[in-house]
Design an enzyme around this catalytic site. Structure first.
Site, PDB file in Angstrom:
ATOM      1  N   CYS A   3      29.085   5.785 -24.136  1.00 49.91           N
ATOM      2  CA  CYS A   3      28.427   4.864 -23.189  1.00 49.91           C
ATOM      3  C   CYS A   3      29.412   4.471 -22.098  1.00 49.91           C
ATOM      4  CB  CYS A   3      27.910   3.631 -23.918  1.00 49.91           C
ATOM      5  SG  CYS A   3      27.301   2.347 -22.804  1.00 49.91           S
ATOM      6  N   CYS A   6      30.243   0.668 -22.038  1.00 48.10           N
ATOM      7  CA  CYS A   6      31.114   0.294 -23.164  1.00 48.10           C
ATOM      8  C   CYS A   6      32.547   0.725 -22.870  1.00 48.10           C
ATOM      9  CB  CYS A   6      30.610   0.915 -24.462  1.00 48.10           C
ATOM     10  SG  CYS A   6      29.188   0.062 -25.207  1.00 48.10           S
ATOM     11  N   ASP A  29      29.873  -2.706  -8.350  1.00 52.81           N
ATOM     12  CA  ASP A  29      29.175  -1.428  -8.465  1.00 52.81           C
ATOM     13  C   ASP A  29      29.918  -0.382  -7.621  1.00 52.81           C
ATOM     14  OD1 ASP A  29      25.959  -0.585  -9.237  1.00 52.81           O
ATOM     15  OD2 ASP A  29      27.079   0.734  -7.886  1.00 52.81           O
ATOM     16  N   HIS A  45      26.612  -3.735 -26.988  1.00 49.25           N
ATOM     17  CA  HIS A  45      25.769  -2.658 -26.448  1.00 49.25           C
ATOM     18  C   HIS A  45      24.304  -2.963 -26.738  1.00 49.25           C
ATOM     19  CE1 HIS A  45      24.701   1.367 -25.036  1.00 49.25           C
ATOM     20  NE2 HIS A  45      23.746   1.267 -25.946  1.00 49.25           N
ATOM     21  N   ASN A  85      16.983  -2.492 -14.157  1.00 50.17           N
ATOM     22  CA  ASN A  85      16.110  -1.328 -14.265  1.00 50.17           C
ATOM     23  C   ASN A  85      15.945  -0.938 -15.733  1.00 50.17           C
ATOM     24  OD1 ASN A  85      15.864  -1.082 -11.439  1.00 50.17           O
ATOM     25  ND2 ASN A  85      17.794   0.047 -11.322  1.00 50.17           N
ATOM     26  N   HIS A  96      22.938   1.036 -20.847  1.00 45.15           N
ATOM     27  CA  HIS A  96      23.555  -0.182 -21.374  1.00 45.15           C
ATOM     28  C   HIS A  96      23.070  -1.298 -20.460  1.00 45.15           C
ATOM     29  CE1 HIS A  96      27.403  -2.271 -23.061  1.00 45.15           C
ATOM     30  NE2 HIS A  96      26.784  -3.175 -22.292  1.00 45.15           N
ATOM     31  N   HIS A  98      22.267  -3.953 -17.958  1.00 50.15           N
ATOM     32  CA  HIS A  98      23.082  -4.515 -16.866  1.00 50.15           C
ATOM     33  C   HIS A  98      22.184  -5.185 -15.856  1.00 50.15           C
ATOM     34  CE1 HIS A  98      22.118  -0.302 -16.021  1.00 50.15           C
ATOM     35  NE2 HIS A  98      22.078  -0.608 -14.730  1.00 50.15           N
ATOM     36  N   HIS A 100      22.043  -6.207 -11.965  1.00 56.10           N
ATOM     37  CA  HIS A 100      22.599  -6.053 -10.627  1.00 56.10           C
ATOM     38  C   HIS A 100      22.507  -7.407  -9.915  1.00 56.10           C
ATOM     39  CE1 HIS A 100      22.171  -1.500 -10.499  1.00 56.10           C
ATOM     40  NE2 HIS A 100      21.293  -1.775 -11.440  1.00 56.10           N
TER      41      HIS A 100
HETATM   42  P1  AMP Z   1      20.980   1.690 -12.916  1.00 56.21           P
HETATM   43  O1  AMP Z   1      20.558   2.803 -12.023  1.00 56.21           O
HETATM   44  O2  AMP Z   1      20.150   0.443 -12.814  1.00 56.21           O
HETATM   45  O3  AMP Z   1      21.141   2.156 -14.356  1.00 56.21           O
HETATM   46  O4  AMP Z   1      22.395   1.223 -12.401  1.00 56.21           O
HETATM   47  C1  AMP Z   1      23.577   1.858 -12.747  1.00 56.21           C
HETATM   48  C2  AMP Z   1      24.575   1.442 -11.711  1.00 56.21           C
HETATM   49  O5  AMP Z   1      25.859   1.765 -12.214  1.00 56.21           O
HETATM   50  C3  AMP Z   1      24.422   2.164 -10.380  1.00 56.21           C
HETATM   51  O6  AMP Z   1      24.201   1.200  -9.353  1.00 56.21           O
HETATM   52  C4  AMP Z   1      25.753   2.892 -10.203  1.00 56.21           C
HETATM   53  O7  AMP Z   1      26.220   2.906  -8.882  1.00 56.21           O
HETATM   54  C5  AMP Z   1      26.660   2.096 -11.126  1.00 56.21           C
HETATM   55  N1  AMP Z   1      27.814   2.818 -11.639  1.00 56.21           N
HETATM   56  C6  AMP Z   1      27.824   4.071 -12.185  1.00 56.21           C
HETATM   57  N2  AMP Z   1      29.071   4.388 -12.592  1.00 56.21           N
HETATM   58  C7  AMP Z   1      29.858   3.325 -12.277  1.00 56.21           C
HETATM   59  C8  AMP Z   1      31.246   3.046 -12.432  1.00 56.21           C
HETATM   60  N3  AMP Z   1      32.097   3.920 -13.002  1.00 56.21           N
HETATM   61  N4  AMP Z   1      31.721   1.865 -11.992  1.00 56.21           N
HETATM   62  C9  AMP Z   1      30.886   0.967 -11.415  1.00 56.21           C
HETATM   63  N5  AMP Z   1      29.567   1.156 -11.252  1.00 56.21           N
HETATM   64  C10 AMP Z   1      29.062   2.330 -11.676  1.00 56.21           C
HETATM   65 ZN    ZN Z   2      27.289   0.511 -24.085  1.00 54.25          ZN
END
Ligand code: AMP
Ligand code: ZN
Length: 112
Positions: A3, A6, A29, A45, A85, A96, A98, A100
């Site tokens: 993950c 994680c 992000d 998680h 989302n 996982h 999150h 925004h």
């Molecule tokens: P979602 O599409 O709602 O699952 O959001 C996932 C978010 O994670 C997206 O906005 C990506 O830009 C962000 N993301 C993916 N990898 C990373 C990373 N290594 N560091 C920070 N944000 C990330």
């Molecule tokens: Zn996780």
């Protein structure tokens, strides 16, 4: 379990930390969609908001308790948006939970 978030929480993958406590971790992000775009994740998680239940909802409550502090720290006094989302149709790319935090400009009136 493989993950991304994680691994970020553990520090195995670098991130730009904005806030951390025993319950959650917040970081920038990597692909910002607004001048301010922060992700807040529970340290435990949980796959998505669809997996919130009586056993784990306190961690979500604690996240919502600190989001106003994080928003204030980010200078979002003029307002912001919290988005989560869920699943395929919700375009969730990281499985996982999150939240925004989006702000720093007048956001679109469109949500879908
Ligand atoms: P979602 O599409 O709602 O699952 O959001 C996932 C978010 O994670 C997206 O906005 C990506 O830009 C962000 N993301 C993916 N990898 C990373 C990373 N290594 N560091 C920070 N944000 C990330
Ligand atoms: Zn996780």
């Amino acid at each position: 379990m493989d993950c991304l978030f994680c691994a970020i929480i553990k520090g195995d993958i670098p991130s730009s930390k904005v806030y951390e406590d025993d319950n959650c971790y917040a970081f920038l992000d990597i692909n910002p969609q607004a001048p301010t775009h922060v992700l807040v994740v529970p340290k435990a998680h949980i796959a998505s908001a669809d997996e919130i239940n009586a056993e784990n909802s306190q961690t979500v409550a604690n996240i919502f308790k600190v989001i106003p502090e994080i928003a204030s720290q980010l200078g979002l006094g003029d307002g912001y948006r919290i988005v989560t989302n869920i699943g395929e149709n919700g375009c969730q790319s990281v499985k996982h939970l999150h939240f925004h935090i989006l702000g720093g400009k007048k956001l679109s009136e469109n949500m879908a």
